[in-house]
Scaffold this motif. Sequence first.
Motif, PDB file in Angstrom:
ATOM      1  N   LEU A  47     -12.500  -6.199  -4.709  1.00  0.00           N
ATOM      2  CA  LEU A  47     -13.036  -4.939  -4.209  1.00  0.00           C
ATOM      3  C   LEU A  47     -11.996  -3.831  -4.346  1.00  0.00           C
ATOM      4  N   LEU A  48     -10.798  -4.085  -3.868  1.00  0.00           N
ATOM      5  CA  LEU A  48      -9.753  -3.060  -3.892  1.00  0.00           C
ATOM      6  C   LEU A  48      -9.341  -2.681  -5.314  1.00  0.00           C
ATOM      7  N   GLU A  49      -9.336  -3.633  -6.213  1.00  0.00           N
ATOM      8  CA  GLU A  49      -8.933  -3.351  -7.583  1.00  0.00           C
ATOM      9  C   GLU A  49     -10.013  -2.614  -8.371  1.00  0.00           C
ATOM     10  N   ASN A  50     -11.264  -2.708  -7.931  1.00  0.00           N
ATOM     11  CA  ASN A  50     -12.356  -2.145  -8.708  1.00  0.00           C
ATOM     12  C   ASN A  50     -12.988  -0.886  -8.124  1.00  0.00           C
ATOM     13  N   ILE A  51     -12.630  -0.508  -6.915  1.00  0.00           N
ATOM     14  CA  ILE A  51     -13.167   0.743  -6.396  1.00  0.00           C
ATOM     15  C   ILE A  51     -12.368   1.902  -6.989  1.00  0.00           C
ATOM     16  N   PRO A  52     -13.005   3.035  -7.198  1.00  0.00           N
ATOM     17  CA  PRO A  52     -12.281   4.160  -7.807  1.00  0.00           C
ATOM     18  C   PRO A  52     -11.291   4.834  -6.852  1.00  0.00           C
ATOM     19  N   ASP A  53     -11.469   4.651  -5.561  1.00  0.00           N
ATOM     20  CA  ASP A  53     -10.580   5.279  -4.587  1.00  0.00           C
ATOM     21  C   ASP A  53      -9.207   4.621  -4.593  1.00  0.00           C
ATOM     22  N   HIS A  54      -8.214   5.402  -4.187  1.00  0.00           N
ATOM     23  CA  HIS A  54      -6.859   4.883  -4.024  1.00  0.00           C
ATOM     24  C   HIS A  54      -6.720   4.439  -2.573  1.00  0.00           C
ATOM     25  N   VAL A  55      -6.332   3.199  -2.360  1.00  0.00           N
ATOM     26  CA  VAL A  55      -6.155   2.663  -1.018  1.00  0.00           C
ATOM     27  C   VAL A  55      -4.683   2.327  -0.847  1.00  0.00           C
ATOM     28  N   LEU A  56      -4.083   2.900   0.193  1.00  0.00           N
ATOM     29  CA  LEU A  56      -2.663   2.697   0.458  1.00  0.00           C
ATOM     30  C   LEU A  56      -2.467   2.256   1.899  1.00  0.00           C
ATOM     31  N   ILE A  57      -1.387   1.557   2.147  1.00  0.00           N
ATOM     32  CA  ILE A  57      -0.957   1.289   3.511  1.00  0.00           C
ATOM     33  C   ILE A  57       0.395   1.963   3.665  1.00  0.00           C
ATOM     34  N   LEU A  59       7.102   5.703   8.855  1.00  0.00           N
ATOM     35  CA  LEU A  59       7.978   6.661   8.180  1.00  0.00           C
ATOM     36  C   LEU A  59       7.290   7.364   7.010  1.00  0.00           C
ATOM     37  N   GLY A  60       6.052   6.978   6.727  1.00  0.00           N
ATOM     38  CA  GLY A  60       5.320   7.583   5.621  1.00  0.00           C
ATOM     39  C   GLY A  60       5.550   6.889   4.292  1.00  0.00           C
ATOM     40  N   LYS A  61       6.227   5.741   4.327  1.00  0.00           N
ATOM     41  CA  LYS A  61       6.515   5.001   3.089  1.00  0.00           C
ATOM     42  C   LYS A  61       5.320   4.131   2.711  1.00  0.00           C
ATOM     43  N   ILE A  62       5.056   4.083   1.411  1.00  0.00           N
ATOM     44  CA  ILE A  62       3.915   3.327   0.893  1.00  0.00           C
ATOM     45  C   ILE A  62       4.303   1.860   0.748  1.00  0.00           C
ATOM     46  N   GLY A  63       3.577   0.994   1.457  1.00  0.00           N
ATOM     47  CA  GLY A  63       3.848  -0.442   1.388  1.00  0.00           C
ATOM     48  C   GLY A  63       2.869  -1.187   0.502  1.00  0.00           C
ATOM     49  N   TYR A  64       1.718  -0.566   0.262  1.00  0.00           N
ATOM     50  CA  TYR A  64       0.691  -1.185  -0.583  1.00  0.00           C
ATOM     51  C   TYR A  64      -0.101  -0.063  -1.244  1.00  0.00           C
ATOM     52  N   ILE A  65      -0.514  -0.316  -2.471  1.00  0.00           N
ATOM     53  CA  ILE A  65      -1.445   0.582  -3.161  1.00  0.00           C
ATOM     54  C   ILE A  65      -2.290  -0.265  -4.103  1.00  0.00           C
ATOM     55  N   ASN A  66      -3.606  -0.018  -4.097  1.00  0.00           N
ATOM     56  CA  ASN A  66      -4.477  -0.830  -4.959  1.00  0.00           C
ATOM     57  C   ASN A  66      -4.337  -0.433  -6.422  1.00  0.00           C
ATOM     58  N   HIS A  67      -4.324   0.843  -6.716  1.00  0.00           N
ATOM     59  CA  HIS A  67      -4.030   1.326  -8.068  1.00  0.00           C
ATOM     60  C   HIS A  67      -3.530   2.755  -7.955  1.00  0.00           C
ATOM     61  N   THR A  68      -2.738   3.149  -8.911  1.00  0.00           N
ATOM     62  CA  THR A  68      -2.065   4.442  -8.821  1.00  0.00           C
ATOM     63  C   THR A  68      -2.840   5.541  -9.524  1.00  0.00           C
ATOM     64  N   ALA A  69      -2.457   6.754  -9.213  1.00  0.00           N
ATOM     65  CA  ALA A  69      -3.031   7.920  -9.879  1.00  0.00           C
ATOM     66  C   ALA A  69      -2.485   7.980 -11.300  1.00  0.00           C
ATOM     67  N   PRO A  70      -3.187   8.684 -12.183  1.00  0.00           N
ATOM     68  CA  PRO A  70      -2.703   8.803 -13.565  1.00  0.00           C
ATOM     69  C   PRO A  70      -1.265   9.341 -13.605  1.00  0.00           C
ATOM     70  N   GLY A  71      -0.462   8.735 -14.444  1.00  0.00           N
ATOM     71  CA  GLY A  71       0.917   9.183 -14.613  1.00  0.00           C
ATOM     72  C   GLY A  71       1.934   8.441 -13.766  1.00  0.00           C
ATOM     73  N   PHE A  72       1.477   7.529 -12.918  1.00  0.00           N
ATOM     74  CA  PHE A  72       2.384   6.795 -12.046  1.00  0.00           C
ATOM     75  C   PHE A  72       2.184   5.294 -12.218  1.00  0.00           C
ATOM     76  N   THR A  73       3.252   4.538 -12.050  1.00  0.00           N
ATOM     77  CA  THR A  73       3.156   3.081 -12.035  1.00  0.00           C
ATOM     78  C   THR A  73       3.280   2.612 -10.591  1.00  0.00           C
ATOM     79  N   ARG A  74       2.847   1.408 -10.352  1.00  0.00           N
ATOM     80  CA  ARG A  74       2.932   0.820  -9.011  1.00  0.00           C
ATOM     81  C   ARG A  74       4.395   0.776  -8.543  1.00  0.00           C
ATOM     82  N   GLU A  75       5.300   0.440  -9.464  1.00  0.00           N
ATOM     83  CA  GLU A  75       6.722   0.350  -9.115  1.00  0.00           C
ATOM     84  C   GLU A  75       7.287   1.700  -8.698  1.00  0.00           C
ATOM     85  N   GLN A  76       6.797   2.782  -9.312  1.00  0.00           N
ATOM     86  CA  GLN A  76       7.257   4.123  -8.960  1.00  0.00           C
ATOM     87  C   GLN A  76       6.761   4.545  -7.577  1.00  0.00           C
ATOM     88  N   VAL A  77       5.647   3.991  -7.154  1.00  0.00           N
ATOM     89  CA  VAL A  77       4.998   4.432  -5.929  1.00  0.00           C
ATOM     90  C   VAL A  77       5.427   3.616  -4.705  1.00  0.00           C
TER      91      VAL A  77
END
Length: 181
Positions: free
Chosen positions: A33-43, A47-65
């Motif tokens: 579900l998380l990998e196939n929905i078009p929305d970006h889901v983050l935890i 401190l505002g740091k991203i611990g999880y992301i299902n997929h990134t916005a164009p131009g970014f890799t998961r490692e960068q985020v």
Amino acid sequence: DGRKVLRGYLIDITDRKKAEASLRDSEERLRNLLENIPDHVLIVDRLGKIGYINHTAPGFTREQVLGEHLSTFLQPESAARAEQCLENVFKSGTTCDLEASDVNFRSYRIRYVPVIQDGAVASVLVVGTDITEQKRIEKSRRHLAERLAFAREDERRTLARQLHDEACQDLSAASIYLEQF
């Protein structure tokens, strides 16, 4: 007497195996579900740091985020509102919605949802919906509506000029002609 004896006991683990299989199936469904929905889901943590992301916005890799602060990826004015929203969610435990633009000028509708553990907000689930195309269409629609209004006004002016220049002259000529009789 030299005989070897084996002693043991059995524990029925059928229920545990079923529960583990059910958990694996549930995790797989959630992952799909998380990998196939078009929305970006983050935890995001406190401190505002991203611990999880299902997929990134164009131009970014998961490692960068991962591990970066969420506001790093937003325009400055959007970042300030996003930080305020995040702070409010941690303080109040209620959801918060906002529209923001990322560093690539893409528009998002973002919802911050508190994740409650042990009666306190432990993290925040952030769901971002890309509304860039919707915004572009709305802008195009407004532009077309403005052009239509301008065209109507232009047509009214043209019609008024024609009535004044042509019809009035014809009426004046007819009036002079009728006065002669």
